[in-house]
Enzyme design. Structure first.
Site, PDB file in Angstrom:
ATOM      1  N   SER A 244       0.852  -1.191   0.000  1.00  0.00           N
ATOM      2  CA  SER A 244       0.000   0.000   0.000  1.00  0.00           C
ATOM      3  C   SER A 244       0.884   1.236   0.000  1.00  0.00           C
ATOM      4  CB  SER A 244      -0.881   0.001   1.260  1.00  0.00           C
ATOM      5  OG  SER A 244      -1.512   1.260   1.446  1.00  0.00           O
TER       6      SER A 244
ATOM      7  N   TYR B 122      -1.788  -0.585  10.368  1.00  0.00           N
ATOM      8  CA  TYR B 122      -1.756  -0.983   8.953  1.00  0.00           C
ATOM      9  C   TYR B 122      -0.428  -0.586   8.320  1.00  0.00           C
ATOM     10  CZ  TYR B 122      -3.501  -1.507   4.147  1.00  0.00           C
ATOM     11  OH  TYR B 122      -3.687  -1.882   2.841  1.00  0.00           O
TER      12      TYR B 122
END
Length: 337
Positions: free
Chosen positions: A179, A192
């Site tokens: 990501s 995350y």
């Protein structure tokens, strides 16, 4: 002493420069010579994790249409996502029960793959399974961090170690879905970001090691594709507030938590609804003769910013956040009497 140190520094700099020049020369010579096309899809298998929904689900179908034998790892092999894949795909797609946090599941999946490999073997593993935990760090528990890292990082490591011998035998591909938040830190995504930054470090180390065996390693870096996946766990301000102890309730007001929750959800709602760009990047990483090491998947407007961001001094990257009205509001609300 100083002269000797200066000379050693020059020699070191020259050595590093020489290494860089040789590496670039080798890179361009390979590019100009060209590379052999990867093996055709017929006779090869690909393992994809996280196929219950989202990117993995779409990728499994796309690979099946291209003639690969597809091992679609699903957390819920009897769920709607797995049933949909079975109904819409050919007999070359096989559903695997695969919880990447389970050693037993991974080893059983490996056994099943080995027993059902086509003639040419396992060409690629696409490590797509992932979860998202969103909350400011002080709203999180150690278990929130542990569960996120266990799936997004250790799940990939566990799967990679198990299947690398098969991919190495075919000189194939290892693909990792990361990501932009692996390098772009922001509010609410601490756990995350930690998991994805660790994942990229693992993939980078693996790429250097696997180059000796002819195995290529690619990292997929999607931007905001929340609308295209089911990765986002929906929470309300009340959900967060109820988990806070009295000390943190004094620091973070209920009003601020509601505001932060709405800001985060509105940002997610503005994300891309089309999984196509990410799936196309995955397909390129699996099938191209020259896959990229990284696939940055953001809008054309955002591309320059995200490409420059990792190279900026920390003082500048931190200053970027001061430009956001949300961060200014946060500071005001948290310091209000």
């Amino acid at each position: 002493m100083n002269a000797l140190f200066f000379i050693s520094q020059i020699i070191g700099t020259v050595s590093i420069s020489a290494i860089l020049i040789l590496a670039l020369a080798k890179l361009f010579s390979r590019r100009w010579r060209g590379q052999a096309e990867p093996a055709r899809s017929r006779g090869y298998a690909v393992l994809v994790t996280g196929c219950d929904s989202g990117f993995g689900h779409h990728l499994a179908r796309s690979l099946d249409l291209r003639g690969f034998v597809v091992f679609a790892g699903c957390l819920c092999p009897d769920g709607d996502g797995a049933r949909s894949l079975t109904l819409q795909s050919s007999s070359n797609l096989k559903i695997l029960k695969l919880d990447v946090t389970s050693d037993e599941d991974v080893q059983q999946a490996k056994k099943t793959v080995q027993e059902n490999l086509p003639e040419k073997g396992l060409w690629a593993v696409v490590n797509n399974a992932g979860i998202s935990h969103w909350a400011e760090i002080e709203w999180s528990t150690i278990e929130d961090f542990r569960s996120t890292v266990d799936v997004n990082l250790f799940g990939c490591i566990r799967t990679s170690i198990a299947f690398l011998p098969l991919v190495r035998a075919s000189k194939g591909r290892m693909v990792y879905v990361s990501s932009v938040f692996a390098f772009f830190n922001c509010l609410n995504l601490g756990a995350y970001s930690v998991s994805k930054r660790g994942l990229e470090a693992f993939a980078d180390c693996l790429r250097v090691e696997m180059a000796s065996f002819g195995v290529k390693v690619s990292i997929i870096q999607p931007g905001n594709f929340c609308q295209a996946t089911n990765i986002l766990k929906l929470k309300t301000g009340s959900d967060i507030w109820e988990k806070l102890d009295s000390e943190r309730r004094q620091i973070f007001s209920r009003q601020y938590i509601e505001l932060a929750t709405e800001y985060f959800l509105s940002t997610c709602r503005a994300g891309c609804e089309d999984a196509g760009p990410v799936v196309d990047a995955m397909l390129h990483a699996v099938t191209s003769a020259r896959p990229k090491r990284r696939y940055l998947l953001v809008s054309a407007v955002d591309r320059v910013f995200f490409q420059l961001f990792p190279f900026l001094p920390t003082v500048l990257t931190d200053a970027v956040f001061s430009l956001s009205s949300m961060y200014a509001t946060r500071t005001q609300m948290l310091h209000a009497k």
